[in-house]
Enzyme design. Structure first.
Site, short mmCIF file in Angstrom:
data_model
loop_
_atom_site.label_atom_id
_atom_site.label_comp_id
_atom_site.label_asym_id
_atom_site.label_seq_id
_atom_site.Cartn_x
_atom_site.Cartn_y
_atom_site.Cartn_z
CE LYS A 1 7.37 11.09 0.79
NZ LYS A 1 7.26 12.14 1.61
CD GLN B 1 -0.69 8.60 3.89
OE1 GLN B 1 -1.02 10.01 4.02
NE2 GLN B 1 -1.24 8.09 4.84
CE1 TYR C 1 -5.33 -3.77 6.90
CE2 TYR C 1 -4.74 -5.19 8.48
CZ TYR C 1 -4.44 -4.43 7.53
OH TYR C 1 -3.02 -3.87 7.16
CG ASN D 1 1.66 -0.01 -0.28
OD1 ASN D 1 2.22 -0.37 0.57
ND2 ASN D 1 1.51 1.37 -0.48
CG ASP E 1 -10.52 4.36 -6.03
OD1 ASP E 1 -10.02 3.36 -5.32
OD2 ASP E 1 -11.59 4.87 -5.48
N1 LIG Z 1 1.05 0.47 8.92
C1 LIG Z 1 0.90 -0.98 9.30
O1 LIG Z 1 1.13 -1.42 10.71
C2 LIG Z 1 0.85 -2.05 8.35
C3 LIG Z 1 1.14 -3.38 8.74
C4 LIG Z 1 1.12 -4.41 7.87
C5 LIG Z 1 0.67 -4.01 6.68
N2 LIG Z 1 0.40 -2.76 6.00
C6 LIG Z 1 -0.08 -2.64 4.75
O2 LIG Z 1 0.87 -1.84 4.15
C7 LIG Z 1 0.04 -1.10 3.21
C8 LIG Z 1 0.49 0.24 3.09
O3 LIG Z 1 -0.02 1.26 4.32
P1 LIG Z 1 0.44 2.18 5.22
O4 LIG Z 1 0.81 1.48 6.68
O5 LIG Z 1 1.69 2.60 4.45
O6 LIG Z 1 -0.59 3.01 5.27
P2 LIG Z 1 -1.00 4.32 5.08
O7 LIG Z 1 -2.30 4.82 5.31
O8 LIG Z 1 0.20 5.31 5.49
O9 LIG Z 1 -0.79 4.54 3.47
C9 LIG Z 1 -1.91 3.99 2.42
C10 LIG Z 1 -1.99 4.52 1.15
O10 LIG Z 1 -2.86 3.69 0.37
C11 LIG Z 1 -3.68 4.97 -0.18
N3 LIG Z 1 -4.86 4.36 -0.66
C12 LIG Z 1 -6.01 4.07 0.11
N4 LIG Z 1 -7.13 3.72 -0.43
C13 LIG Z 1 -6.49 3.76 -1.67
C14 LIG Z 1 -7.26 3.24 -3.04
N5 LIG Z 1 -8.65 3.01 -3.04
N6 LIG Z 1 -6.75 3.58 -4.21
C15 LIG Z 1 -5.21 4.01 -4.05
N7 LIG Z 1 -4.75 4.20 -3.09
C16 LIG Z 1 -5.23 4.27 -1.85
C17 LIG Z 1 -3.90 6.06 0.88
O11 LIG Z 1 -4.22 7.20 0.41
C18 LIG Z 1 -2.43 6.10 1.41
O12 LIG Z 1 -1.75 7.18 0.66
C19 LIG Z 1 -1.36 -1.44 3.16
O13 LIG Z 1 -1.66 -2.43 2.39
C20 LIG Z 1 -1.31 -1.99 4.81
O14 LIG Z 1 -2.44 -2.98 4.94
C21 LIG Z 1 0.50 -1.67 7.22
C1 LIG Z 2 -4.41 -1.26 14.45
C2 LIG Z 2 -3.81 -1.14 13.01
C3 LIG Z 2 -4.32 -2.01 11.95
C4 LIG Z 2 -3.65 -2.22 11.05
C5 LIG Z 2 -3.06 -3.47 11.03
C6 LIG Z 2 -1.92 -3.79 10.30
O1 LIG Z 2 -1.86 -4.61 9.39
C7 LIG Z 2 -0.87 -4.44 11.43
C8 LIG Z 2 -1.48 -5.76 11.77
C9 LIG Z 2 -0.27 -6.43 12.73
C10 LIG Z 2 -0.42 -7.54 13.46
C11 LIG Z 2 -1.55 -7.99 13.92
C12 LIG Z 2 -1.60 -9.12 14.68
C13 LIG Z 2 -2.68 -9.66 15.37
C14 LIG Z 2 -2.33 -10.39 16.18
C15 LIG Z 2 -3.47 -11.05 17.12
O2 LIG Z 2 -4.87 -10.81 16.90
C16 LIG Z 2 -3.14 -12.57 18.04
O3 LIG Z 2 -3.96 -13.46 17.37
C17 LIG Z 2 -1.83 -12.84 18.05
C18 LIG Z 2 -1.23 -13.68 18.70
C19 LIG Z 2 -0.03 -14.10 18.71
C20 LIG Z 2 0.84 -14.94 19.83
O4 LIG Z 2 0.15 -15.09 20.88
O5 LIG Z 2 1.93 -15.29 19.60
#
Ligand SMILES: NC(=O)c1ccc[n+]([C@@H]2O[C@H](COP(=O)([O-])OP(=O)(O)OC[C@H]3O[C@@H](n4cnc5c(N)ncnc54)[C@H](O)[C@@H]3O)[C@@H](O)[C@H]2O)c1
Ligand SMILES: CCCCC[C@H](O)CC\C=C/C=C/C=C/[C@@H](O)[C@@H](O)CCCC(=O)O
Length: 251
Positions: free
Chosen positions: A18, A14, A149, A89, A62
């Site tokens: 995906k 997903q 994280y 990913n 996993d």
């Molecule tokens: N969505 C966001 O805002 C965001 C922003 C920045 C980075 N990311 C990164 O992008 C990547 C994908 O995240 P997403 O947003 O699609 O999240 P999501 O939760 O939709 O998908 C994550 C997928 O990883 C799988 N997964 C979880 N644990 C696992 C494991 N131990 N082994 C194998 N698969 C596993 C889940 O089952 C799921 O299918 C992640 O690394 C996430 O940290 C996401």
């Molecule tokens: C809540 C969802 C958790 C998933 C996290 C995702 O990977 C996305 C994370 C994305 C961005 C996070 C940024 C956070 C920044 C702030 O803590 C702050 O320090 C940034 C200040 C920047 C500025 O002032 O310009």
């Protein structure tokens, strides 16, 4: 560039994994999708199989389990005869179980990167290729509502950049790139579980500041990272304002 190439994408049942897999398949690549979530993986596999036939295979995995991850790579090579792209990913947000967060996001990426190098390095019988590691804007900024994280994603950047500068890797045709999106519209950013954050209100404020991108917003950056064969070691932030290469900080 895409046609006939072979990819492994972790966490691809997903969300972004995906979407990335669909983009690769649509352009003629062969993809092994894999995920810890067996039922969701099965659904995605059926969906892709009906469109892309033998160009897609699936293997439950996993990423915290080295043997399961090895099996993904073995099966991909056995089926398609080569490997050109690894997308590390799979990721979670879980501050309560921070050990799991580190194990999936950072250690899982390390496992996938090491296997990617083993299969793709020219001196090990590969043809070279790309390892694309998913970090986050949380790998660049401190994040007070998800410290573990953020640590895991900072680690992904340090790890990726470090290997990208190793001559044994560069000279054997493997390049490494990190993508660092802000908030993307997937299940990850749902406020559905107290164990995810230390302060849902804090998370909400930052989400309001950055906004939420559609998964489509990430696709051109993903495609460009694959197409630009000169691109090694880049750490690319992606926000609603656009994509930027983050320069190395100088002490
Ligand atoms: N969505 C966001 O805002 C965001 C922003 C920045 C980075 N990311 C990164 O992008 C990547 C994908 O995240 P997403 O947003 O699609 O999240 P999501 O939760 O939709 O998908 C994550 C997928 O990883 C799988 N997964 C979880 N644990 C696992 C494991 N131990 N082994 C194998 N698969 C596993 C889940 O089952 C799921 O299918 C992640 O690394 C996430 O940290 C996401
Ligand atoms: C809540 C969802 C958790 C998933 C996290 C995702 O990977 C996305 C994370 C994305 C961005 C996070 C940024 C956070 C920044 C702030 O803590 C702050 O320090 C940034 C200040 C920047 C500025 O002032 O310009």
């Amino acid at each position: 560039m895409f046609s006939g190439r072979v990819a492994v994408v972790t966490g691809s049942a997903q969300g972004l994994g995906k979407v990335f897999s669909g983009v690769l398949l649509e352009r003629g690549s062969k993809v092994c999708i894999s995920d810890v979530n067996q039922s969701e993986l099965e659904k995605t596999y059926k969906e892709f199989k009906s469109k892309y036939a033998e160009n897609v295979i699936s293997q439950q995995c996993d990423v915290t389990d080295s043997e399961q991850l090895k099996e993904v790579f073995r099966k991909t090579k056995d089926t398609y005869g080569q490997l050109d792209l690894v997308v590390n990913n799979a990721g979670i947000v879980n501050e309560k179980n921070w050990q799991q967060c580190i194990d999936v996001n950072l250690n899982g990426t390390i496992r996938g990167t090491m296997l990617g190098m083993e299969y793709m390095r020219k001196d090990k019988g590969g043809k070279g290729g790309l390892i694309l590691n998913m970090s986050s804007l949380a790998g660049i900024f401190p994040v007070n509502y998800t410290p573990a994280y953020a640590a895991s994603k900072h680690g992904v950047i340090g790890y990726t950049r470090s290997w990208s500068m190793h001559p044994d890797v560069v000279n054997n045709g493997v390049r490494l790139v990190c993508l660092c999106p802000a908030f993307v519209d997937t299940d990850m950013i749902k406020m559905d579980d107290d164990s995810k954050f230390v302060g849902t209100d804090l998370a909400q404020q930052v989400i309001e500041k950055f906004g939420i991108m559609s998964t489509d917003h990430i696709i051109p950056v993903f495609v460009n990272a694959i197409e630009d064969e000169e691109n090694n070691g880049s750490v690319i932030s992606i926000t609603l304002k656009g994509a930027n290469k983050i320069p190395l900080p100088m002490p």
